[in-house]
Write a protein that holds these residues in place. Structure first.
Motif, mmCIF file in Angstrom:
data_model
loop_
_atom_site.group_PDB
_atom_site.id
_atom_site.type_symbol
_atom_site.label_atom_id
_atom_site.label_comp_id
_atom_site.label_asym_id
_atom_site.label_seq_id
_atom_site.Cartn_x
_atom_site.Cartn_y
_atom_site.Cartn_z
ATOM 1 N N HIS A 277 -49.423 23.960 8.986
ATOM 2 C CA HIS A 277 -48.922 23.412 7.734
ATOM 3 C C HIS A 277 -49.861 22.321 7.210
ATOM 4 O O HIS A 277 -50.365 21.495 7.974
ATOM 5 N N PRO A 278 -50.114 22.297 5.874
ATOM 6 C CA PRO A 278 -51.010 21.277 5.325
ATOM 7 C C PRO A 278 -50.440 19.872 5.508
ATOM 8 O O PRO A 278 -49.226 19.670 5.546
ATOM 9 N N ALA A 279 -51.352 18.913 5.595
ATOM 10 C CA ALA A 279 -50.933 17.520 5.772
ATOM 11 C C ALA A 279 -50.406 16.952 4.459
ATOM 12 O O ALA A 279 -50.712 17.463 3.365
ATOM 13 N N GLN A 280 -49.601 15.916 4.553
ATOM 14 C CA GLN A 280 -49.023 15.183 3.429
ATOM 15 C C GLN A 280 -48.125 16.072 2.553
ATOM 16 O O GLN A 280 -47.980 15.834 1.359
ATOM 17 N N GLN A 281 -47.560 17.089 3.160
ATOM 18 C CA GLN A 281 -46.625 17.947 2.443
ATOM 19 C C GLN A 281 -45.350 18.111 3.265
ATOM 20 O O GLN A 281 -45.385 17.987 4.494
ATOM 21 N N GLN A 282 -44.241 18.406 2.523
ATOM 22 C CA GLN A 282 -42.958 18.557 3.196
ATOM 23 C C GLN A 282 -42.944 19.817 4.058
ATOM 24 O O GLN A 282 -43.545 20.827 3.719
ATOM 25 N N LEU A 283 -42.284 19.689 5.184
ATOM 26 C CA LEU A 283 -42.155 20.802 6.117
ATOM 27 C C LEU A 283 -40.700 20.886 6.550
ATOM 28 O O LEU A 283 -40.133 19.902 7.048
ATOM 29 N N THR A 284 -40.096 22.045 6.371
ATOM 30 C CA THR A 284 -38.688 22.240 6.719
ATOM 31 C C THR A 284 -38.602 23.099 7.976
ATOM 32 O O THR A 284 -39.230 24.161 8.061
ATOM 33 N N ILE A 285 -37.852 22.630 8.967
ATOM 34 C CA ILE A 285 -37.726 23.325 10.244
ATOM 35 C C ILE A 285 -36.248 23.485 10.557
ATOM 36 O O ILE A 285 -35.464 22.520 10.465
ATOM 37 N N ALA A 286 -35.872 24.696 10.914
ATOM 38 C CA ALA A 286 -34.495 24.985 11.317
ATOM 39 C C ALA A 286 -34.417 24.916 12.836
ATOM 40 O O ALA A 286 -35.189 25.571 13.541
ATOM 41 N N SER A 288 -31.453 24.507 16.092
ATOM 42 C CA SER A 288 -30.079 24.366 16.603
ATOM 43 C C SER A 288 -29.050 24.402 15.480
ATOM 44 O O SER A 288 -28.114 23.600 15.446
ATOM 45 N N GLY A 289 -29.272 25.301 14.499
ATOM 46 C CA GLY A 289 -28.324 25.449 13.413
ATOM 47 C C GLY A 289 -28.431 24.385 12.354
ATOM 48 O O GLY A 289 -27.612 24.351 11.433
ATOM 49 N N GLN A 290 -29.384 23.477 12.451
ATOM 50 C CA GLN A 290 -29.549 22.424 11.458
ATOM 51 C C GLN A 290 -30.943 22.543 10.852
ATOM 52 O O GLN A 290 -31.871 23.070 11.474
ATOM 53 N N THR A 291 -31.072 22.014 9.668
ATOM 54 C CA THR A 291 -32.341 22.057 8.945
ATOM 55 C C THR A 291 -32.893 20.634 8.835
ATOM 56 O O THR A 291 -32.177 19.712 8.408
ATOM 57 N N TYR A 292 -34.130 20.482 9.220
ATOM 58 C CA TYR A 292 -34.795 19.180 9.191
ATOM 59 C C TYR A 292 -35.990 19.266 8.252
ATOM 60 O O TYR A 292 -36.707 20.275 8.208
ATOM 61 N N THR A 293 -36.200 18.196 7.530
ATOM 62 C CA THR A 293 -37.329 18.123 6.601
ATOM 63 C C THR A 293 -38.248 16.979 7.032
ATOM 64 O O THR A 293 -37.781 15.862 7.286
ATOM 65 N N PHE A 294 -39.531 17.300 7.100
ATOM 66 C CA PHE A 294 -40.524 16.328 7.575
ATOM 67 C C PHE A 294 -41.678 16.246 6.583
ATOM 68 O O PHE A 294 -41.935 17.177 5.806
ATOM 69 N N ILE A 295 -42.395 15.138 6.639
ATOM 70 C CA ILE A 295 -43.686 14.977 5.979
ATOM 71 C C ILE A 295 -44.745 14.918 7.091
ATOM 72 O O ILE A 295 -44.698 14.025 7.950
ATOM 73 N N LYS A 296 -45.678 15.859 7.085
ATOM 74 C CA LYS A 296 -46.701 15.925 8.129
ATOM 75 C C LYS A 296 -47.857 14.992 7.775
ATOM 76 O O LYS A 296 -48.465 15.113 6.709
ATOM 77 N N GLU A 297 -48.156 14.065 8.665
ATOM 78 C CA GLU A 297 -49.273 13.137 8.489
ATOM 79 C C GLU A 297 -50.238 13.277 9.663
ATOM 80 O O GLU A 297 -49.814 13.454 10.805
ATOM 81 N N ILE A 298 -51.528 13.194 9.370
ATOM 82 C CA ILE A 298 -52.584 13.318 10.388
ATOM 83 C C ILE A 298 -53.351 12.000 10.452
ATOM 84 O O ILE A 298 -53.840 11.500 9.418
#
Length: 392
Positions: A277-286, A288-298
């Motif tokens: 996944h590209p850096a500095q962009q939102q990343l959504t991961i499912a 255990s039945g829940q959805t998490y949203t992250f910002i990937k930083e390097i």
């Protein structure tokens, strides 16, 4: 214990002594051969020459008495063999008689026989002495051969043993220093003190001991720092993954492990998705039945390694959604009474509801302005909130 300088001096002195012994033995044997050869030349060969000269003088006619007398005198001074003195004395008497009677053939014959006996006696002595000289030469060769073999044996033993005195401690020092250079500080060089190598080994051992203490203290400190950093990283709410220069995973904190699962599991699609996944962009991961949203930083660190941080913005998005819902509700709740107020003011201003006094009319206009101002403010708040939500 002997010092290294003393060992080298003793070794070189030993080599010099052996070489000198071989040389002296050879010189002594050569001297013996030279002495025997000189004895043969001086004692016997000269007598044979004198005898031949006397025989030559007797062969002439008349007899050369001067040559005969001259060689007889030389022979008288060169008597070396047993019985040679009697023969020489007899020859001297015959020469004296021959000088008185030069033409006496019987005297010439007797003198010739006497001179021949002197020559034969010296020839036998030469043969005997030659045998002795040959035996002496054989003994010299044998002695020199035996002595040389013994010396070579001693040389070989010395060559095989003496270098060990130098090479063994040097090898031990080299091995020990190499082990210490490879940070194996428990290595010790087992050389007894007493010479330069022992002193050097003691210094290296002391250095290794100090390095071991230093490494132990630093290692404990590093372990403590590592534990502290791991505690801090694991307590973070964001996922943290460390990579080396070859993109191999060095560490993962608790959040990252919970999201990615086992690192070495085949087909770990979550980890592959995060890495690609590209850096500095939102990343959504499912998960255990829940959805998490992250910002990937390097974050780049030295040696071309990097640290990946997954900043969890799920709570922010939930808060934004709650704000949106609240603002929408508040907007609805605000617009309804505002509209009612505008309607009431409009009815008050209508002449059908009854005329208003100038003061009342002024109050209605003032209230209308206030209601419009409230409507504009609420609209501006809604627009600003929408912009903030869009920015987030």
């Amino acid at each position: 214990m002997l010092r290294l300088r003393t060992k080298l001096i003793l070794g070189l002195t030993f080599l010099f002594a052996v070489t000198l012994a071989i040389s002296m033995q050879g010189i002594y044997r050569i001297y013996q051969l030279d002495r025997d050869a000189r004895q043969i030349l001086q004692q016997n060969l000269h007598s044979i020459v004198y005898s031949n000269n006397m025989l030559r003088a007797l062969e002439t006619s008349p007899v050369q008495l001067s040559l005969l007398q001259q060689n007889l005198e030389l022979q008288q001074h060169n008597i070396t063999e047993h019985g040679e003195d009697a023969l020489t004395a007899s020859a001297a008497a015959l020469v004296k008689q021959l000088q008185a009677d030069p033409g006496n053939e019987a005297l010439v014959k007797s003198l010739r026989h006497n001179v021949l006996q002197i020559a034969e006696l010296n020839q036998e002595a030469i043969a005997r002495k030659s045998t002795v000289a040959s035996k002496t030469a054989s003994n010299a060769i044998l002695a020199l051969s035996v002595f040389t073999l013994l010396s070579l044996s001693v040389y070989i033993i010395f060559i095989l043993s003496f270098p060990q005195i130098i090479s063994r401690p040097v090898g031990m020092l080299s091995t020990g220093i190499r082990q210490i250079a490879e940070k194996n500080y428990r290595t010790r060089i087992d050389l007894r003190p007493g010479d330069e190598f022992g002193e050097l080994a003691a210094g290296v051992n002391s250095m290794a001991e100090k390095l071991q203490v230093y490494e132990s203290s630093n290692l404990e400190q590093l372990k403590a720092e590592k534990t502290r950093l791991e505690t801090i990283i694991n307590s973070m709410h964001d996922g943290v993954i460390g990579f080396d220069e070859k993109r191999n995973i060095l560490f993962m904190n608790t959040v990252a492990k919970r999201l990615c699962g086992p690192v070495k599991a085949p087909g770990n699609t979550v980890l592959e998705t995060i890495v690609r996944h590209p850096a500095q962009q939102q990343l959504t991961i499912a998960h255990s039945g829940q959805t998490y949203t992250f910002i990937k930083e390097i974050m780049q660190v030295e040696n071309n390694s990097e640290v990946m941080v997954l900043r969890d913005i799920s709570a922010i998005q939930e808060l934004a959604a709650a704000k949106t819902k609240f603002i929408a509700t508040a907007s609805h709740e605000l617009k309804t009474p505002i509209a009612s107020m505008q309607l009431s003011l409009s009815l008050l201003g209508d002449i059908r509801t009854g005329p208003l006094l100038p003061a009342q009319h002024e109050l209605v206009n003032s209230l209308g302005e206030d209601v419009d101002r409230i409507l504009k403010i609420s609209t501006a708040i809604l627009d600003a909130t929408d912009e903030q939500l869009y920015a987030v």
